[in-house]
Design an enzyme around this catalytic site. Structure first.
Site, short mmCIF file in Angstrom:
data_model
loop_
_atom_site.label_atom_id
_atom_site.label_comp_id
_atom_site.label_asym_id
_atom_site.label_seq_id
_atom_site.Cartn_x
_atom_site.Cartn_y
_atom_site.Cartn_z
N THR A 194 -13.13 6.82 1.67
CA THR A 194 -13.84 5.65 2.22
C THR A 194 -15.00 6.06 3.10
O THR A 194 -14.88 7.02 3.86
CB THR A 194 -12.83 4.86 3.08
N ARG A 222 -3.77 -4.37 -5.23
CA ARG A 222 -3.62 -3.72 -3.91
C ARG A 222 -4.93 -3.79 -3.12
O ARG A 222 -6.00 -3.49 -3.62
CB ARG A 222 -3.21 -2.27 -4.11
N VAL A 223 -4.81 -4.18 -1.87
CA VAL A 223 -5.95 -4.15 -0.94
C VAL A 223 -5.55 -3.24 0.22
O VAL A 223 -4.42 -3.30 0.70
CB VAL A 223 -6.26 -5.58 -0.43
N THR A 245 -10.38 6.09 7.76
CA THR A 245 -10.33 6.51 6.37
C THR A 245 -8.95 7.10 6.11
O THR A 245 -8.24 7.48 7.04
CB THR A 245 -11.43 7.56 6.08
N GLY A 248 -4.62 3.59 3.73
CA GLY A 248 -4.85 2.36 4.48
C GLY A 248 -3.60 1.68 4.99
O GLY A 248 -3.64 1.00 6.02
C1 SD4 Z 1 -7.71 2.53 1.45
N1 SD4 Z 1 -8.58 3.62 3.38
O1 SD4 Z 1 -7.96 1.70 0.58
C2 SD4 Z 1 -8.85 3.31 2.01
C3 SD4 Z 1 -9.14 4.50 1.16
C4 SD4 Z 1 -8.01 5.09 0.51
O2 SD4 Z 1 -6.56 6.87 0.30
O3 SD4 Z 1 -7.48 4.56 -0.40
N2 SD4 Z 1 -7.59 6.26 0.91
O4 SD4 Z 1 -6.58 2.75 1.87
#
Ligand code: SD4
Length: 332
Positions: A194, A222-223, A245, A248
């Site tokens: 990220t 997924r978010v 980063t 998440g």
């Molecule tokens: C997230 N922080 O979507 C972001 C990037 C990520 O493994 O996936 N990192 O979680």
């Protein structure tokens, strides 16, 4: 070029502004304690921009063009993170990002300005610059967050064009993943993940932006933390800003970036505040050693700092005096 006198003037103005705002927020009860803290503080010249990972170097250059021309931090962070969003070689942000396990590239982004305004999009597909859609959510709607189909319709209504974001390289990686279909988050994925960016402009205002294609081969729908105000990004113009980063879910479970800013409000340096947030994760989440999380923070005086769980997280800094990539200290 700043003269020494301008620098001193800026520093004094920053000191006064910081002192006044901190007093106003009553976060430090004892004025004597406050003045001691401020006198010890290393005041840097404005403006300054920091962002996560190696791709932050190019992103900072773009943001710097705006900051150096006395532009606003909010415009700088939006323009800055658009660079990795458009770069197909950055496979963790925007165009060229790794897809979910169904083969769809789904994007999350958010942005926040000095007036606590914020905008966010999540699970957005086929739009190369989710950060600019998030900016429009902030500027043009009464809402903070739009997701999925609604976010796409809003983007299209505002002139964004749909395009295929799945590059041949990302599709090949997904096909390879499908062979075993084993979901195992990769720590420090290719040394960029990220992008989170924080900026302090000439006027002393803070803003931040965060944008990602999320965890590679994630479950459909997924978010992550990146579009969640308080988890992946937080800005309080009186105190400082933070972004994150890595995995998440850990930031979401601890509202990590809000925590970093609140730690700075209590008087911690950006580095110590990031360390405290990592330690909070470690103390609350038993499986933290399996994941990477990196926090990055910038305070109102232009001091910055970072801390992460695993070695390997770096961040880029750009100011009049500095242009470099710094390796963050880690808990492990
Ligand atoms: C997230 N922080 O979507 C972001 C990037 C990520 O493994 O996936 N990192 O979680």
């Amino acid at each position: 070029m700043n003269t020494k006198r301008t620098f001193l003037k800026q520093s004094i103005t920053t000191l006064l502004a910081l002192g006044a705002s901190t007093l106003a927020s009553k976060s430090i009860a004892d004025p004597q304690q406050l003045s001691t803290k401020l006198s010890k503080s290393k005041i840097r010249t404005k403006p300054v921009v920091v962002s996560t990972w190696q791709h932050g170097v190019a992103a900072n250059q773009e943001a710097w063009r705006i900051l150096n021309a006395k532009g606003k931090a909010i415009d700088a962070v939006e323009a800055g993170v658009r660079i990795p969003e458009a770069d197909p070689n950055v496979m963790t942000v925007g165009y060229g990002g790794y897809p979910d396990r169904e083969g769809h590239v789904t994007l999350d982004a958010c942005i926040m300005d000095e007036n606590q305004n914020c905008g966010s999009v999540a699970y957005l597909q086929n739009i190369k610059h989710p950060i600019s859609v998030a900016r429009l959510v902030m500027d043009k709607t009464p809402h903070v967050m739009l997701v999925g189909e609604g976010a796409l319709q809003f983007a299209k209504a505002n002139g964004f064009e749909e395009e295929n974001l799945l590059t041949a390289k990302a599709e090949k990686a997904w096909q390879d993943w499908l062979v075993e279909s084993k979901y195992a988050p990769v720590i420090n994925i290719e040394n960029h993940d990220t992008i989170g960016m924080l900026a302090l402009d000439y006027d002393g205002n803070l803003s931040g932006a965060c944008t990602t294609s999320g965890a590679a081969f994630k479950m459909a729908g997924r978010v992550g933390d990146s579009p969640i105000i308080g988890a992946g990004l937080y800005v309080d113009n009186e105190i400082g800003a933070a972004t994150a980063t890595g995995m998440g879910e850990l930031m979401m479970k601890t509202v990590g970036c809000h925590l970093v800013v609140e730690m700075m409000r209590q008087g911690m340096s950006p580095t110590d505040a990031c360390k405290a947030a990592v330690e909070r994760i470690a103390s609350k989440l038993g499986d933290y050693k399996q994941f990477q999380v990196g926090f990055l923070a910038l305070n109102k005086a232009g001091e910055y700092g970072s801390y992460c769980i695993q070695p390997g997280f770096d961040y880029a800094v750009k100011s009049e005096h500095e242009s470099k990539l710094i390796n963050a200290n880690s808990l492990i």
